[in-house]
Each structure stands twice: as C-alpha cells, then as structure tokens.
Design an enzyme around this catalytic site. Structure first.
Site, short mmCIF file in Angstrom:
data_model
loop_
_atom_site.label_atom_id
_atom_site.label_comp_id
_atom_site.label_asym_id
_atom_site.label_seq_id
_atom_site.Cartn_x
_atom_site.Cartn_y
_atom_site.Cartn_z
N VAL A 154 38.59 36.58 11.72
CA VAL A 154 37.95 37.18 12.87
C VAL A 154 38.18 37.28 14.15
O VAL A 154 37.74 38.53 14.65
CB VAL A 154 35.93 36.51 12.90
CG1 VAL A 154 35.26 36.84 13.74
CG2 VAL A 154 35.42 35.90 11.50
N GLU A 155 39.45 36.48 14.64
CA GLU A 155 39.76 36.68 15.76
C GLU A 155 40.94 38.22 15.55
O GLU A 155 40.49 39.55 17.21
CB GLU A 155 40.84 35.86 16.50
CG GLU A 155 39.80 35.04 17.06
CD GLU A 155 39.08 35.15 18.22
OE1 GLU A 155 39.31 35.91 18.75
OE2 GLU A 155 38.04 34.69 18.78
#
Length: 384
Positions: A154-155
């Site tokens: 996600v990052e």
C-alpha cells in the site's frame, strides 16, 4: 511564536525584473532612437520552479540550525551547510493541502487502487523474496507476514513509488513555509527536519542525496525520519539500516513499528459486522470513531450483529464506517490490531486496504506454496 516567512523569492525576482524594465523604458525614451539587433525574449519563470534563493540565507533557518546542532551535538557548520542547500518547493505546498471541502470519501474506489491483480502479484513475489525475514519477524514481533507485506504494498507498491523529492527540500519547505489554508503543522515538520539531519549524521549519509515523498517519508515503508530513529531496525545485522534496498531491514522495521504500538499476537484485525438498525444506537457506537470501545456483548446489546464466534475475548471493538460516495457505507468491527494499523497511517480507509490486501496475499500464498499456512486474516467487511 512562529516567525513569518520572508518575502517570496519569486516575488522578489519579479519585482526586480519589473523595476529593471521600468528603468530601461525611461532610458529608451530619453535616448535618441537607434536600431537594435533582434534579441531572444526573456525566459518565463514558472510558478512551479524551485526558488533560486536558498533557505540558508534566512535568519530563522540559521537560528533553527544552530539550535539543532547545539541540542544534538552536531557539527554546526555541517548543519548550516546542509540547510544552505535546501530550496523551497512549490509543488510540496500544493500536495500537502487537503482535498477540496465537500469531496466525498469512497471506500470502493480507494480499495480498488490497492487490492488489484498487479499489486497482489507483486506482493506475492516480494513475500517470496523476503520469506525468511518475514518468518523471523513474525516470531520476534508477532506480526503476520501478510500484514507486513500488505503495508509495503500500500505504501510504495513494493518500491515502485518511493518518491522523487529531495527530503531536505520537502522538509525545509514544510518547516519554514507551510501553506496557509489548513492547520499549521510546521512545528511537526521542523522536528522531522531535525530528525532527518540527525539520522544522516549518524549513518554518514549525504542529506542532499536522500529522496522521498513530498512529506519527507523515506524508503519502501515510507518512514518519517523520527520513525526511522525510533523504530527502524538493522534486521540483517550488517550495521546499517537501509529501507530502500535491504528487504530484511524493511520487514523488521515495519513489524517492530506495529509491535511498539501494541500489536497483539494472534488477534485478528477485523470482524464482520452489521451495524444497529436503530439510528440512535448506531450513532452512539460511531462516536469514538476507530478507537476500540465496546466488547462484543456490548455491541450486540446496542443492536449490532456479529458472527457467533465473536466473543469478548477479542477485546474492545470499534464500529468503523467506510463511506462509499453516494452509495450505502460499508462497516467493519475493528479490534486493537486494526487500531494499531491506523497508527501507521491515521486513516480507517488505509487500515482497511491493508487488511483486505493482506487477505488477498494470504489467499494467493496459500494457493501457491505447498506448506501449512499461518492463520489467515478473516473477511473484514461487506466490501463492494
């Protein structure tokens, strides 16, 4: 008290240009007319161009640098020389602004950005490449491999999107020229700028070469500098913490971060829930937002419907509402571990994306690896 920033260097350049043009016009009128050779038009300075004047010429920045060096036993000449090379970045002040008022949140659209085939495939490959470190991190910190892998996905999409801003420029811009129009966080970014220079000094890194996000986050896990100092670990034992190229350090640092914020081994992050039908009861349960505040039995007393195996042994739960634009919201019951994920990024939408991506990764890993699987993160919500 915050010092007001000095006049914008762009404004100074433009005023100087206008003054020069004015003087030139006056001289031209006074002098005899002569034919002039053709010349190239002056280059137009874009509002998105970095300022030519550097932060080291501002007294407030110099005072900050001297205080930072004295407090942290850093070489003042080195600190000031680094700050003297920092430049204002207009794009940073644009990106840090919140979305326009009235912009509806949409969990379905948000989820679709992160729980999709390409990111799942990249996550499974990253898990395979770092399987030993992920297993070791789970043994030490209790955080399942799929949660660590999902956070990195996600990052930064497993390192594809780590940011292209010079961190010292981004942090200086937000420290000394934080934009108006939202709550002032310049003090937070000054702390991060100080932490960044301390980290660079300790690791003998060149501050001018470190790249990251517009907010100053660094590496695959997008740690802010203060988080690097507090939570990053040398998980491969080479005497250096590298969050860009060393998968072991990334794995260990993310797991350690979550553990430090209270991750509980073996506790699922979420439980399926149907919210109370009665509006007043639902509103009462939403008052504390994502902070776990109700036992399973208390949620049922308020009219929420939970699975039969959801007991008070789960600890406190939160009724989390995820808006879907103009459609009906989605709901999930978040445990303490869901709340811990929000300490990484203070958003229920972010945490839910991590949970759902983790479920997809665990499912894919179970299908592709002929080995006993660790307990899977259960289905979390009635996601569209």
């Amino acid at each position: 008290m915050n010092r007001l920033p000095s006049a914008s260097p762009r404004r100074t350049r433009r005023l100087t240009t206008l003054l020069a043009l004015s003087c030139l016009s006056a001289a031209t009128l006074a002098a005899p007319h002569k034919a002039k050779p053709a010349t190239k038009p002056a280059a137009v300075i874009s509002d998105d161009s970095p300022d030519v004047v550097i932060y080291g010429q501002r007294e407030d920045v110099v005072q900050f640098g001297r205080a930072l060096a004295a407090t942290n036993q850093l070489d003042p000449d080195w600190v000031l020389s680094q700050l003297a090379q920092a430049r204002f970045q207009p794009r940073v002040t644009q990106l840090v602004m919140p979305p326009p008022a009235g912009t509806p949140k949409n969990w379905a659209a948000y989820r679709a950005r992160f729980v999709e085939p390409q990111r799942i495939g990249a996550g499974l490959r990253w898990w395979q490449d770092n399987a030993e470190a992920l297993t070791r991190a789970e043994a030490r910190y209790g955080v399942p491999p799929e949660i660590v892998t999902a956070i990195v996905g996600v990052e930064t999409f497993y390192g594809r999107l780590t940011g292209s801003f010079k961190v010292i420029d981004a942090l200086a811009t937000l420290s000394f020229d934080f934009p108006s129009g939202r709550s002032d966080r310049s003090a937070f970014y000054r702390d991060e700028l100080g932490a960044f220079l301390r980290w660079c000094a300790a690791e003998k890194r060149d501050p001018q070469s470190v790249l990251g996000s517009f907010a100053g986050a660094i590496g695959l896990p997008q740690f802010m500098p203060s988080s690097i100092l507090k939570y990053a670990v040398d998980f491969d034992g080479d005497g250096r913490i590298d969050l860009n190229t060393h998968g072991d350090d990334v794995v260990g640092s993310v797991a350690h971060y979550l553990a430090e914020f209270g991750w509980q081994r073996g506790l699922v992050p979420t439980v399926a829930v149907t919210p109370p039908a009665e509006v007043r009861e639902k509103a009462l349960m939403l008052v504390n937002d994502i902070t776990p505040s109700f036992s399973a039995s208390q949620m049922r007393e308020h009219g929420a419907i939970l699975p039969a195996d959801a007991t008070d042994a789960l600890g406190p739960l939160a009724l989390v509402e995820l808006q879907n634009g103009g459609e009906a919201p989605s709901y999930v019951a978040g445990t303490r571990n869901f709340y811990v994920i929000t300490r990484y990024n203070w958003s229920a939408y972010y945490a839910m994306a991590v949970v759902d991506l983790a479920r997809a990764l665990r499912s894919g890993r179970t299908d592709s690896v002929a080995a006993p699987a660790a307990p899977a993160t259960p289905a979390a919500s009635a996601a569209p």
